[in-house]
Every structure is written in C-alpha cells, then in structure tokens.
Enzyme design. Structure first.
Site, PDB file in Angstrom:
ATOM      1  N   ALA A   7       0.840  -1.202   0.000  1.00 35.79           N
ATOM      2  CA  ALA A   7       0.000   0.000   0.000  1.00 35.79           C
ATOM      3  C   ALA A   7       0.868   1.242   0.000  1.00 35.79           C
ATOM      4  O   ALA A   7       2.035   1.192   0.392  1.00 35.79           O
ATOM      5  CB  ALA A   7      -0.905   0.018   1.240  1.00 35.79           C
ATOM      6  N   LYS A  47      -7.754   4.023  -0.194  1.00 33.83           N
ATOM      7  CA  LYS A  47      -7.932   2.681   0.385  1.00 33.83           C
ATOM      8  C   LYS A  47      -9.378   2.196   0.187  1.00 33.83           C
ATOM      9  O   LYS A  47      -9.612   1.010  -0.029  1.00 33.83           O
ATOM     10  CB  LYS A  47      -7.570   2.690   1.876  1.00 33.83           C
ATOM     11  N   TYR A  94      -5.541   9.393   1.665  1.00 34.97           N
ATOM     12  CA  TYR A  94      -5.166   8.014   2.005  1.00 34.97           C
ATOM     13  C   TYR A  94      -6.429   7.152   2.188  1.00 34.97           C
ATOM     14  O   TYR A  94      -6.561   6.084   1.591  1.00 34.97           O
ATOM     15  CB  TYR A  94      -4.312   8.015   3.281  1.00 34.97           C
TER      16      TYR A  94
END
Ligand SMILES: NC(=O)c1ccc[n+]([C@@H]2O[C@H](COP(=O)([O-])OP(=O)(O)OC[C@H]3O[C@@H](n4cnc5c(N)ncnc54)[C@H](OP(=O)(O)O)[C@@H]3O)[C@@H](O)[C@H]2O)c1
Length: 287
Positions: A61, A130, A126
């Site tokens: 990630a 995700k 972020y």
C-alpha cells in the site's frame, strides 16, 4: 497444504506475516516491491500463475498519509487500481485473496464501535484511495473468494511506530506529549498477522476488523508504554489533536467492532492493554 503469497512483503505487516508463517513452517512466497510492483498488472498476473498460491495476502500500500494528500493520483494507483487487477488475477486463478485495509475509511464521527458494514466516509486522500481498493475487491468478496481485513494503529518489532517512539522518549528521560482526544485501537502487528492467517484458513469471505479490543487515546497508549518500562505514566502530558497540521483529515474515533469474527468461528484479537504487555518483550525496544 496451504501455499501463501504475500505482496508488499517488505513492509511492517508483511514482515510480521512472514514471521508467523515461518513459525508454522508454511510454504510461503514473500514478494517485496522490488520483486513485484503491484501497479504492473501483467507482472501481477504472471506472479499469481507462477507461484500458484492458495492464499494471497496483499500488504502492499501507499501508507504515507501526508504525501498521499499531495500525490493522490499516485497513491490511488497502488491502493485502488492495483487492487482491482490483483482481485481479477486471483479470481481467474481461483486464489483466495486477503486484502488489508484501514480504519481511515471511516469519518470518526461515531461514538460507538464501527460495525464491519457501517457506512464509510473517508476524510483523507489516504482513506479515499484505500476505500477504492476495498471496492475493487468487493466483487470477489461477494463471490466468496476474498476477505477485506481492516487494521489500525499497528506497532511492531519491525519499522518505526508510536510505541517505539514513546519508549525512546522515556529512555531518554524526557517528558512526552500525546494526543488525548483521538480514539482507536493500538494493535500488535503480530496479532493482526496471526488473525489474518487464522481467517484465511477458515476460507471465510467478508469484511473483518483485525484490531485489538478496547479503545485508547495516544496518551493512554504512551502512558502504558511508560508504565511497562517502570516509569510514571504521569510524565505523558495531554495534547489536543488539532495541534498537528492536517488534523481535520484524521478521524477522531475509529474504534472498530469485531462481530464478524464469530461468523468465521474465530475469537477477536485480545484487549490492547493485554496485547501490549504480551508484545513488550518481543519489540526489541533497545534496538
Ligand atoms: N501501519 C498501520 O498502523 C496501519 C493502519 C491501518 C491500516 N494499515 C494497512 O495495513 C497494510 C500494511 O501496512 P504496513 O503498516 O505494513 O505498511 P508499510 O510498512 O508502509 O508497508 C507497505 C509496503 O507496501 C509496499 N509497496 C508500496 N507500493 C508498492 C507497489 N507499487 N508494489 C508493491 N509493493 C508496494 C511498500 O514498499 P516500499 O517500502 O518499497 O515503498 C511497503 O513495503 C496496508 O494496507 C495499510 O493500509 C496499516
């Protein structure tokens, strides 16, 4: 015998997973970013075909919260689009996918633990990227071939984190300041890794929260670190979250519910205080 493939294996959780699987003598292929760049769809499909795992755990990630704000499109390629390609490669090869996600998909306005199916509303780039990754894996989840495992506030013997930072401050004899108006679940990465392995073995699909029980502020966590080092937790002074730039991008409350574990026949991870005490001798805090 289960064959495991870990992507993003060079990160904190990836290394913990390798430790857990090594202890269990499991057949494991661990690919770091240098071995496999997840944004290269062709390479991803080739790796899945070559290694033919039964389970693929995606720990890769873009995790740098601040740079994701500036470079959201790049973060999205890894956290979002690449997960879609990975899910398709897994579906085509009948590989079970465990995709790791985050508490930052929630907005933090709740005052009771977020259920696995609670509405999501990320505040940050972020969190948004995700969430795109979660949605890219959702089809495979619905088809029974994947699990999304959200974790949070990890600490580990690998890498740098808040627990290690607080231990360093204590050892240096200093006073600490820690945020006391933001709530989450400090989680030993080894606990999260063990839980992921146990989950994959059940073959259960769905969304799961691999975080410790209970709830803590950063100040609670820092105080507990001081206590376990034999120091006075009162040396940790409270500090408001909005002292940090970009505080509005961070959810204030991301305590996660754990009901889904029972549906998979598993117990949730232990309470954060018990976990921290158990982890302490394993964290190499002198390193
Ligand atoms: N740590 C936490 O507290 C926390 C909290 C919530 C959720 N999570 C989630 O847990 C998972 C694991 O996080 P972590 O703490 O282990 O993060 P980490 O230590 O930053 O590891 C992430 C890994 O992904 C790799 N990576 C980045 N881009 C890649 C690409 N294009 N192809 C292949 N690998 C790539 C990174 O390699 P490089 O280092 O070479 O860039 C790094 O090794 C992530 O999904 C994260 O969102 C973590």
């Amino acid at each position: 015998m289960t064959r495991w493939l870990i992507t993003g294996a060079g990160g904190v959780l990836g290394r913990e997973l390798q430790d857990v699987l090594r202890d269990r003598r499991a057949e494991t292929v661990a690919l770091t970013r240098r071995d496999l760049d997840l944004t290269d769809g062709r390479a991803v499909r080739a790796a899945v075909r070559r290694h033919q795992p039964s389970v693929l755990v995606n720990c890769a990630a873009w995790t740098d919260f601040h740079s994701a704000e500036e470079r959201e499109a790049e973060a999205l390629r890894i956290n979002g689009a690449a997960v879609g390609a990975l899910a398709r490669a897994c579906a085509d090869a009948s590989v079970r996918l465990v995709h790791v996600s985050t508490d930052y998909v929630f907005d933090g306005t709740a005052r009771r633990p977020y259920a696995e199916d609670a509405p999501v509303r990320p505040l940050s780039a972020y969190g948004r990227t995700k969430l795109v990754g979660e949605r890219a894996a959702a089809g495979l989840v619905a088809a029974g071939g994947a699990a999304i495992v959200r974790t949070a506030w990890l600490y580990s013997r690998h890498g740098t984190d808040f627990v290690r930072a607080m231990a360093r401050v204590e050892r240096a004899g200093g006073r600490a300041e820690a945020v006391d108006d933001e709530w989450g679940q400090p989680t030993w990465a080894a606990d999260a890794a063990r839980q992921i392995v146990a989950l994959a073995r059940t073959g259960a699909a769905g969304v799961f929260h691999a975080t410790s029980g209970g709830a803590a502020s950063r100040r609670d966590l820092a105080g507990e670190v001081f206590r376990l080092l034999g120091a006075d937790p009162g040396r940790v002074a409270p500090m408001p979250a909005d002292r940090f730039p970009g505080a509005h991008l961070r959810p204030r409350y991301t305590v996660l519910g754990h009901a889904a574990w029972a549906r998979a026949g598993l117990a949730p991870i232990q309470h954060w205080r018990a976990a921290l005490e158990a982890a302490f001798p394993h964290l190499d805090l002198d390193a």
